[in-house]
Structures are given as structure tokens and as C-alpha cells.
Design a protein around this motif. Structure first.
Motif, short mmCIF file in Angstrom:
data_model
loop_
_atom_site.label_atom_id
_atom_site.label_comp_id
_atom_site.label_asym_id
_atom_site.label_seq_id
_atom_site.Cartn_x
_atom_site.Cartn_y
_atom_site.Cartn_z
N SER A 81 42.84 51.07 30.14
CA SER A 81 41.58 50.65 30.74
C SER A 81 41.66 49.19 31.13
CB SER A 81 40.44 50.86 29.74
OG SER A 81 39.24 50.43 30.31
N ASP A 83 38.86 47.51 32.41
CA ASP A 83 37.54 46.91 32.21
C ASP A 83 37.27 46.72 30.73
OD1 ASP A 83 37.00 46.88 34.90
OD2 ASP A 83 35.97 48.82 34.87
N LEU A 84 36.11 46.15 30.47
CA LEU A 84 35.71 45.97 29.07
C LEU A 84 35.35 47.31 28.43
CD1 LEU A 84 33.49 42.78 29.41
CD2 LEU A 84 35.84 42.93 28.61
N ASP A 85 34.81 48.23 29.23
CA ASP A 85 34.46 49.53 28.67
C ASP A 85 35.67 50.47 28.81
OD1 ASP A 85 34.37 49.67 31.40
OD2 ASP A 85 32.43 50.66 31.51
N TYR A 138 38.04 55.23 40.82
CA TYR A 138 38.85 54.33 40.00
C TYR A 138 39.99 53.75 40.83
CZ TYR A 138 36.38 56.16 35.97
OH TYR A 138 35.40 56.50 35.08
N THR A 157 46.95 50.23 34.90
CA THR A 157 45.59 49.91 34.46
C THR A 157 44.64 50.52 35.47
OG1 THR A 157 45.63 47.82 35.66
CG2 THR A 157 46.23 47.75 33.34
N LYS A 159 40.63 50.68 36.70
CA LYS A 159 39.30 50.07 36.65
C LYS A 159 38.36 50.88 37.53
CE LYS A 159 40.99 45.74 37.48
NZ LYS A 159 40.92 44.36 37.86
N GLU A 160 37.10 50.87 37.14
CA GLU A 160 36.12 51.56 37.97
C GLU A 160 35.95 50.77 39.26
OE1 GLU A 160 31.48 53.01 37.88
OE2 GLU A 160 32.45 52.44 36.02
N TRP A 161 36.01 51.48 40.38
CA TRP A 161 35.90 50.83 41.69
C TRP A 161 34.44 50.75 42.06
CZ3 TRP A 161 34.50 52.73 46.68
CH2 TRP A 161 34.78 51.86 47.72
N ARG A 162 34.01 49.55 42.32
CA ARG A 162 32.61 49.32 42.74
C ARG A 162 32.61 48.74 44.13
NH1 ARG A 162 32.00 47.52 37.10
NH2 ARG A 162 30.98 49.24 36.05
#
Length: 166
Positions: A81, A83-85, A138, A157, A159-162
Motif C-alpha cells: 500500500s 497510502d496511509l490507509d 488504483y 506500490t 495508491k488509490e487514484w484520485r
């Protein structure tokens, strides 16, 4: 006609109300416990299906190239992961499955082809976005790609893609 007094039924009404409230609360607790156990079983089933699919693919590739030691026979993907979450298990497995499918072009190739140009394969996965994984997108970045004997190990790694709005 005379209406009967309700003072004699107040205890019966309280007991009936308490019985109905207890039934509703008991049903809610049972449903919550049942949902928790069902969710656990579904996640375990998804994990076993992913593991079974990976083992079938590995077995097929071993059958094809069991006598060739100079080809890439196995791809091992590890998702971390970014991100922090942290990512949940189902999301990690889906990203791993999609990465293995993207890297399936490497299976069966000679190790020397991969060793000559590893940057090509890193660019294949650099900033790659996987869409619609549990209603989220992601982005994947390659951290490390190692080639050990006939096994390609990849650490990425995710990360959620925003979407950024200008």
C-alpha cells in the motif's frame, strides 16, 4: 355497552412490548453475526480462488518449459500500500492478478532478453492505472524487479487514484 378498563391489561401490554423489542434486537444481533461470518467466508473463498488460479498458471508454464532452465517460468508479484490507509486483501489480490496478466508476456522468454532491457518491462508497469477494482481506481508503481534463476519477482506500490480538478 361498557368498555373494559385497561388498567388490568397494562402488565400484559408491557410484557408483549418487551417481548417484541427483544425479538427485534435478537434478530438484529443474529443478522450482524451472520453477515460477519458470511463476509469472512467470501473473502477466504476469493483468496483461495486467486491462489488456485495462480497455481494452475504456474503448473501450465512448468509443463511447457520444464526442460528449459534459461527461460522465465514464474512471476511473483507483491503489492504494498502506498497510502496511509492499507489495501484490503481482495483489492490486493485483484491488483496482483491484473499485474500477472500484464506480465504474462514475459513468461517463457529467455532470461537474456529480459536482462538486456529490464527498463522496458518497468515502463510497462510505470504509473499504470487499474480501473474498477471494488468501485475504485488504483495507480501502480514498480519498486523493485528481480530475476532470480527462472523466477521474476516484482514489488509494487498501489495508491488509490484520485482525479484532480484544475
Amino acid at each position: 355497552m361498557k368498555v373494559p378498563p385497561f388498567e388490568q391489561f397494562t402488565g400484559l401490554m408491557k410484557a408483549t412490548g418487551l417481548l417484541i423489542a427483544g425479538g427485534i434486537i435478537g434478530c438484529a444481533v443474529f443478522t450482524a453475526i451472520y453477515h460477519h461470518h458470511l463476509n469472512t467466508v467470501l473473502i477466504k473463498n476469493k483468496e483461495l480462488q486467486a491462489e488456485n488460479e495462480k497455481l494452475i498458471q504456474d503448473n501450465n508454464s512448468y509443463k511447457k518449459s520444464k526442460n528449459q532452465q534459461s527461460t522465465i517460468n514464474q512471476i511473483d508479484v507483491t503489492v504494498e500500500s502506498g497510502d496511509l490507509d492499507p489495501l484490503d486483501k481482495v483489492t490486493e489480490q485483484e491488483i496482483e492478478r491484473r499485474l500477472r496478466n500484464d506480465l504474462s508476456v514475459v513468461k517463457g522468454q529467455k532470461i537474456t532478453y529480459f536482462a538486456e532491457s529490464p527498463h522496458v518491462y518497468q515502463r510497462l508497469l510505470a504509473q499504470k492505472t487499474y480501473h474498477a477494482i471494488q468501485d475504485k481506481d488504483y495507480t501502480v508503481n514498480v519498486k523493485i524487479m528481480l530475476l532470480i534463476h527462472t523466477e521474476l519477482k516484482v514489488w509494487v506500490t498501489a495508491k488509490e487514484w484520485r482525479r484532480t480538478v484544475p
